[in-house]
Design a protein around this motif. Structure first.
Motif, PDB file in Angstrom:
ATOM      1  N   UNK A 139       0.855  -1.181   0.000  1.00 23.01           N
ATOM      2  CA  UNK A 139       0.000   0.000   0.000  1.00 23.01           C
ATOM      3  C   UNK A 139       0.897   1.239   0.000  1.00 23.01           C
ATOM      4  N   UNK A 140       0.324   2.439  -0.141  1.00 23.87           N
ATOM      5  CA  UNK A 140       1.173   3.630  -0.287  1.00 23.87           C
ATOM      6  C   UNK A 140       2.160   3.855   0.862  1.00 23.87           C
ATOM      7  N   UNK A 141       1.732   3.604   2.100  1.00 24.55           N
ATOM      8  CA  UNK A 141       2.651   3.840   3.212  1.00 24.55           C
ATOM      9  C   UNK A 141       3.798   2.831   3.193  1.00 24.55           C
ATOM     10  N   UNK A 142       3.472   1.567   2.924  1.00 25.44           N
ATOM     11  CA  UNK A 142       4.527   0.565   2.815  1.00 25.44           C
ATOM     12  C   UNK A 142       5.470   0.917   1.675  1.00 25.44           C
ATOM     13  N   UNK A 143       4.923   1.345   0.543  1.00 25.25           N
ATOM     14  CA  UNK A 143       5.759   1.748  -0.585  1.00 25.25           C
ATOM     15  C   UNK A 143       6.686   2.902  -0.185  1.00 25.25           C
ATOM     16  N   UNK A 144       6.171   3.814   0.629  1.00 21.63           N
ATOM     17  CA  UNK A 144       7.008   4.947   1.042  1.00 21.63           C
ATOM     18  C   UNK A 144       8.200   4.469   1.859  1.00 21.63           C
ATOM     19  N   UNK A 145       7.993   3.462   2.712  1.00 22.08           N
ATOM     20  CA  UNK A 145       9.099   2.901   3.492  1.00 22.08           C
ATOM     21  C   UNK A 145      10.087   2.171   2.579  1.00 22.08           C
ATOM     22  N   UNK A 146       9.548   1.346   1.663  1.00 20.57           N
ATOM     23  CA  UNK A 146      10.424   0.583   0.775  1.00 20.57           C
ATOM     24  C   UNK A 146      11.261   1.510  -0.109  1.00 20.57           C
ATOM     25  N   UNK A 147      10.628   2.532  -0.666  1.00 18.13           N
ATOM     26  CA  UNK A 147      11.354   3.480  -1.519  1.00 18.13           C
ATOM     27  C   UNK A 147      12.400   4.250  -0.721  1.00 18.13           C
ATOM     28  N   UNK A 148      12.052   4.629   0.506  1.00 21.24           N
ATOM     29  CA  UNK A 148      13.017   5.337   1.359  1.00 21.24           C
ATOM     30  C   UNK A 148      14.274   4.496   1.559  1.00 21.24           C
ATOM     31  N   UNK A 185      12.605  11.236  -3.070  1.00 15.86           N
ATOM     32  CA  UNK A 185      11.571  12.208  -3.451  1.00 15.86           C
ATOM     33  C   UNK A 185      10.237  11.518  -3.692  1.00 15.86           C
ATOM     34  N   UNK A 186      10.264  10.345  -4.314  1.00 16.87           N
ATOM     35  CA  UNK A 186       9.008   9.608  -4.529  1.00 16.87           C
ATOM     36  C   UNK A 186       8.414   9.159  -3.200  1.00 16.87           C
ATOM     37  N   UNK A 187       9.266   8.671  -2.313  1.00 14.68           N
ATOM     38  CA  UNK A 187       8.806   8.279  -0.974  1.00 14.68           C
ATOM     39  C   UNK A 187       8.214   9.475  -0.232  1.00 14.68           C
ATOM     40  N   UNK A 188       8.873  10.618  -0.329  1.00 16.87           N
ATOM     41  CA  UNK A 188       8.410  11.821   0.368  1.00 16.87           C
ATOM     42  C   UNK A 188       7.068  12.283  -0.169  1.00 16.87           C
ATOM     43  N   UNK A 189       6.890  12.203  -1.477  1.00 20.94           N
ATOM     44  CA  UNK A 189       5.604  12.598  -2.064  1.00 20.94           C
ATOM     45  C   UNK A 189       4.474  11.724  -1.529  1.00 20.94           C
ATOM     46  N   UNK A 190       4.713  10.417  -1.405  1.00 21.69           N
ATOM     47  CA  UNK A 190       3.700   9.519  -0.840  1.00 21.69           C
ATOM     48  C   UNK A 190       3.411   9.881   0.613  1.00 21.69           C
ATOM     49  N   UNK A 191       4.439  10.207   1.363  1.00 24.49           N
ATOM     50  CA  UNK A 191       4.250  10.527   2.778  1.00 24.49           C
ATOM     51  C   UNK A 191       3.519  11.851   2.957  1.00 24.49           C
ATOM     52  N   UNK A 202      15.910  10.475  -6.391  1.00 26.80           N
ATOM     53  CA  UNK A 202      14.617  10.179  -7.014  1.00 26.80           C
ATOM     54  C   UNK A 202      13.778   9.251  -6.144  1.00 26.80           C
ATOM     55  N   UNK A 203      14.403   8.247  -5.546  1.00 29.58           N
ATOM     56  CA  UNK A 203      13.667   7.327  -4.675  1.00 29.58           C
ATOM     57  C   UNK A 203      13.165   8.036  -3.421  1.00 29.58           C
TER      58      UNK A 203
END
Length: 359
Positions: A266-275, A295-301, A292-293
């Motif tokens: 889900x989006x929060x899990x993706x934010x952790x994985x990308x971080x 920034x993508x994580x930060x946008x989700x958060x 880039x990773x």
């Protein structure tokens, strides 16, 4: 999309009642005893002529001829909202989840309702189903009404298999046993994952034994996978990666777990994985990929209201900005404000260290 066959309809009615009753019990709306029969009765009232009920779309979604999901849309809104259809049920078969088919199925249902004169489509989503809520939100749905509840008892009700047992033992009907096993497996997996997070917190704070962290994560992954809970499995995989990266300092072992979690979470899990993928790239000296990773994580958060997570990500972005010859002053200011507002003293200390190192 095609109409359900009679066999599909009969199976769907059973599955629908089982899931709906479980959701109502989990939400605290119904007692477990009699919930299945109550759900069947409610569905029968909405579908008095079964699959032939006027104004109802009962559809099966297929890919290359293979059924992958189902959809129930009422062309007349149950509360009489003019020109508005209502989505009663949408389901992707467990073995086909994680492939984006839920969004495709929803879009196909919207098209079918539009073709039949509907100007809007409305639905209800349980608060305990954040993945579904995120799917609808990112598909353009907006909140029109919202119900909220606080459980005033000491512990929230959890699923109990007594109904499935009673149906099997006293009525000779074993049909609900598999579903009950699945729900209990998910509960066990959630407990294992929660205990693993506590063990990780003991590691971070040096306050106790954390040797059970990896076995608990392995058990959570297995149980979520057996239950067909893709979102839960992705979260457990992400935390397995965190264990290898943070506890064992082994990015090579951690990265495959993060990639799988980013694909299916889900989006929060993706934010952790990308971080944490960004952390691995940063350590490897790949600044552009790391930025880039992160920034993508930060946008989700930001999108999902996780400000302290944004502040934590900004720490890495501050170092990267300085290494790339950019001024990180604005990021330092924002990170300080977010961490201070959240009372995140550990993150605040990391921000101050980054600010000093890049000044």
């Amino acid at each position: 999309m095609r109409p359900m066959t009679p066999t599909e309809y009969d199976r769907w009615q059973h599955d629908l009642a089982t899931d709906y009753a479980g959701d109502q019990v989990a939400a605290g709306n119904w007692p477990a005893e009699g919930s299945y029969e109550r759900a069947r009765a409610e569905n029968a009232a909405r579908l008095p002529q079964g699959a032939d009920t006027d104004g109802m779309l009962l559809l099966t979604g297929t890919v290359d001829g293979e059924p992958v999901g189902r959809l129930w849309i009422g062309l007349t809104h149950p509360r009489g909202v003019p020109d508005c259809a209502f989505l009663y049920d949408i389901e992707v078969a467990g073995e086909h989840r994680g492939r984006g088919l839920g969004r495709a199925l929803l879009a196909a249902g919207e098209a079918a309702a539009r073709e039949r004169g509907a100007a809007a489509l409305e639905l209800n989503v349980f608060g305990a189903n954040p993945a579904a809520a995120d799917l609808y939100r990112t598909s353009g749905y907006q909140i029109t009404t919202q119900q909220m509840r606080k459980d005033l008892r000491r512990t929230a009700p959890r699923f109990a298999p007594s109904h499935a047992y009673h149906r099997a033992a006293f009525a000779g009907d074993p049909a609900e046993l598999a579903g009950a096993d699945r729900r209990l497996s998910v509960q066990q997996a959630e407990i294992c994952l929660s205990r693993a997070k506590l063990a990780h917190a003991r590691f971070l704070t040096g306050t106790g034994d954390h040797q059970d962290e990896l076995p608990l994560l392995d058990r959570a992954v297995t149980l979520f996978r057996q239950a067909g809970d893709v979102t839960g499995e992705a979260e457990a995989l992400c935390w397995t990666g965190i264990f290898h990266q943070v506890v064992r300092q082994d990015d090579a072992e951690a990265v495959p777990f993060f990639r799988r979690a980013a694909e299916r979470g889900d989006p929060l899990t993706r934010s952790f994985a990308l971080r944490h993928l960004g952390v691995a790239e940063h350590r490897a000296g790949n600044l552009t990929a790391a930025r880039e990773l992160l920034e993508e994580s930060t946008a989700l958060r930001r999108e999902h209201d996780f400000p302290v997570g944004v502040a934590a990500n900004l720490v890495g972005l501050i170092y990267i900005a300085a290494a790339e010859g950019r001024d990180p002053a604005d990021m330092i200011t924002e990170a300080r404000a977010l961490a201070s507002a959240a009372g995140a003293t550990t993150v605040l200390a990391e921000i101050e260290e980054a600010a000093q190192a890049t000044s």
